[in-house]
Scaffold this active site. Sequence first.
Site, PDB file in Angstrom:
ATOM      1  N   HIS A 157      -2.907  -1.366  -4.536  1.00  0.00           N
ATOM      2  CA  HIS A 157      -4.376  -1.407  -4.612  1.00  0.00           C
ATOM      3  C   HIS A 157      -4.935   0.011  -4.593  1.00  0.00           C
ATOM      4  O   HIS A 157      -4.234   0.961  -4.232  1.00  0.00           O
ATOM      5  CB  HIS A 157      -4.947  -2.231  -3.456  1.00  0.00           C
ATOM      6  N   SER A 193       0.823  -1.207   0.000  1.00  0.00           N
ATOM      7  CA  SER A 193       0.000   0.000   0.000  1.00  0.00           C
ATOM      8  C   SER A 193       0.860   1.261   0.000  1.00  0.00           C
ATOM      9  O   SER A 193       1.658   1.468  -0.906  1.00  0.00           O
ATOM     10  CB  SER A 193      -0.948  -0.057   1.200  1.00  0.00           C
TER      11      SER A 193
END
Length: 250
Positions: free
Chosen positions: A160, A137
Amino acid sequence: MSENRYGEKREESETGMKLQNCETQESENKIQESTNEQIKDMGQVVLNSNSRKHKVELLTIIGEVEGHESSPSHSKTTKYEHVLPKLAIIEDDEEIEGLLILLNTVGGDVEAGLAIAEMIASLSIPTVSLVLGGGHSIGVPMAVSADYSFAVPSATMVIHPVRSNGMFIGVTQTYRNMEKIQDRITTFISEHSKASQKRLEELMLDTSQLVKDVGTMLEGKEAVKEGLIDEVGGIKEALAKLYEMIEKEC
């Protein structure tokens, strides 16, 4: 009388040396205690015992990157209010020649992660990052913010879309705002790695890999292939590269 005086002087000299040795040992113990405390509290330490006599600062980013809100007490966290001042001290300290960043993070607060990444990217000294367990992330921008990046073969990096916690207002402006946040992240990553912004967006929106999410998980070699990470390697390779970069600066 002369023998007695000589004996007294010798005894005084030995006593003085013992006191000096005790003071030196006490001082070394205090330094070691301070170093141990710094490692325990913030995972930071100065590496200066190498044969090349380079003074390198070690910074670890582990667990969740904590932002404006505190994480639960049982969670492992990296607090940005600790990291940012430390990076400022590193930039200001003329004796520090390089920075090694070790990452094993699940991600966390976007603002805090980007703030740390921008600080690392703006340092004037050579910087090398090493992704160990994971650089997920918002850990991705921090990994690529260094001048040169490594990942061990078993490391993973998850890319993501931006997530939102708490109350969510389902209006067009909310989606636009999230798109802007996502654009800030992908722009930073593409500017500090070999991966294009278009390719990053493709990896973010992949629906075939993650069971409970949209995105892509890259292992060490895959991260290098995609251009996110410069090279597969461990601590030996990371330090060797940092020393090489420091010596080029001299």
